[in-house]
Write an enzyme that holds these catalytic residues in place. Sequence first.
Site: not given
Length: 540
Positions: A477-479
Amino acid sequence: MKDENAMYDYIVVGGGSAGAVMATRLTENPQIKVLLLEAGGEDNSIFLRIPLGLGLILDNDNFVWRPNTLPQAELYNNEMYWPSGKILGGSSSVNGMLAVRGQPLRYDEWAAAGCPGWSAEDVLPAFKKLESYSEGDPEYRGKDGPIKITKASPNPISEAFVASCGEAGFPLCEDYNDQKAEGASRMQMSIRRGKRCSTSRAYLRLARRRPNLRVKTNSIVSSISFDGDRATGVKYIGPDGTKHSQSVRKEVILCAGAIRSPQILELSGVGDAQLLKKMGIEVVKHNPVVGENLQDHLMPRLNYECKYPYTVNDIIRNKARMVRELMRYGVFRDGLFSTPGVSGTAFVRSRDNLKYPDLRLQVGLTSGTNRTAKSVATGIDDFSGFHIGGYFLYPESRGNIHIASRDPREAPNIDPNYLTQPLDCEVMLRTMRVLRRIAAQPSMSAMIKRATRPPMKSDETDEELLDYARQTSYTCWHPIGTCHMGPENSSVVDHQMRVHGLNGIRVVDASVIPFHVSSNTNIPTIMLAERAAEFIKSSE
């Protein structure tokens, strides 16, 4: 219909990790009027404050947007669940609270990529300004900023993990947020006195007392309005479903995140003209780079059964143990409930001749078949269990995010294109081998009863390990990168986050980061907002 208030100087779209900071810093000047529009609600749930409550919020519509990616060809066509904050504080209200600045040399590379003002030296004052960390070198660490950073409570498993990293030949460190940013240690987290320290709590809570700031929650921005090439305001959907418009005097500041900022730009007519015309949207500015350059971290996890009842699995399986841990947390604000379940980490090099670490490793105090599981019935293992995981910090695969509908409430198409570059596959395999090596060290092996997923085999092949990773890896969840910063003809925003070719509009969130500089994106995103506020103030 028009807002009943007078014109605002700035409209901030999104009250999250960046937006809460922008609204707070801009309204320090009492002459500046700011409207903050947040698509979600107030951050008033107790589960948002208790660190271990993370597992109860990541699939809750009241707290997060809940899109899935498109099927990923290199991951057996699996779709990834990509939640992000839909609440004041944004993802800082729902994330894992891991406080990581990133690798200083990567910031130097950012500056060298046509982005003056973003070297490690340039961004250090903003990092110091945002944080309060009692340890570390005061030359590099902030002591009185809004975000309180503390080390995770010690746990026998995390201590064994850190020790095993040393036994495996990797360096140990006291502070991975220093100028070297390498080694194994306990995790640093954005936690104040045992409770989550989000930007909503750390910045916005006091700022909302100011008469020059208005905050509107449950207000979904549908588009930005333009007069020629100048942004003149926004249109949004209010809590009751009615449509509103609001003009702005100076700037619209888009802080909606790496998923929704490109979505809002496209809905506003800024993006690839061919796509916009296909969707029936009038083109304001043709820029085919909007929504491109998507990057994310992909983590495989090795699961183990633990010899001792030190894990989150144990409190989930045993109500009496859970009550004891809750009482400990209530009295002392420590123990398992004071962490999100990740307590030890390491930044290491997967191979020789690298300028800086390329892997982040972690130990997590859960094991199971589903990352968001909350019970044995939904995937938590019915035994004491933990995982060790890791990922390539600087993946080369690039994806994209583009609108699928003109309705801002519908998710865009998200396609990370995981593992489409050979180096990403090579480093993932190296990561798996490093994790096995750490698990075999004396300190870690003393904790392990058996390897569960995948089971340990004496003849375990590279192909088997990589295939396991393809089947089971999860997004971190690091876009980033979908409105990335750089030169005008090849990016979306300039070095001060102003949208190329337009006036009166900036993008200030993780979407502008051109490539990964850190394992976790929250602290760098807060830093971005601190920098943006300084840019704006200097031009007033």
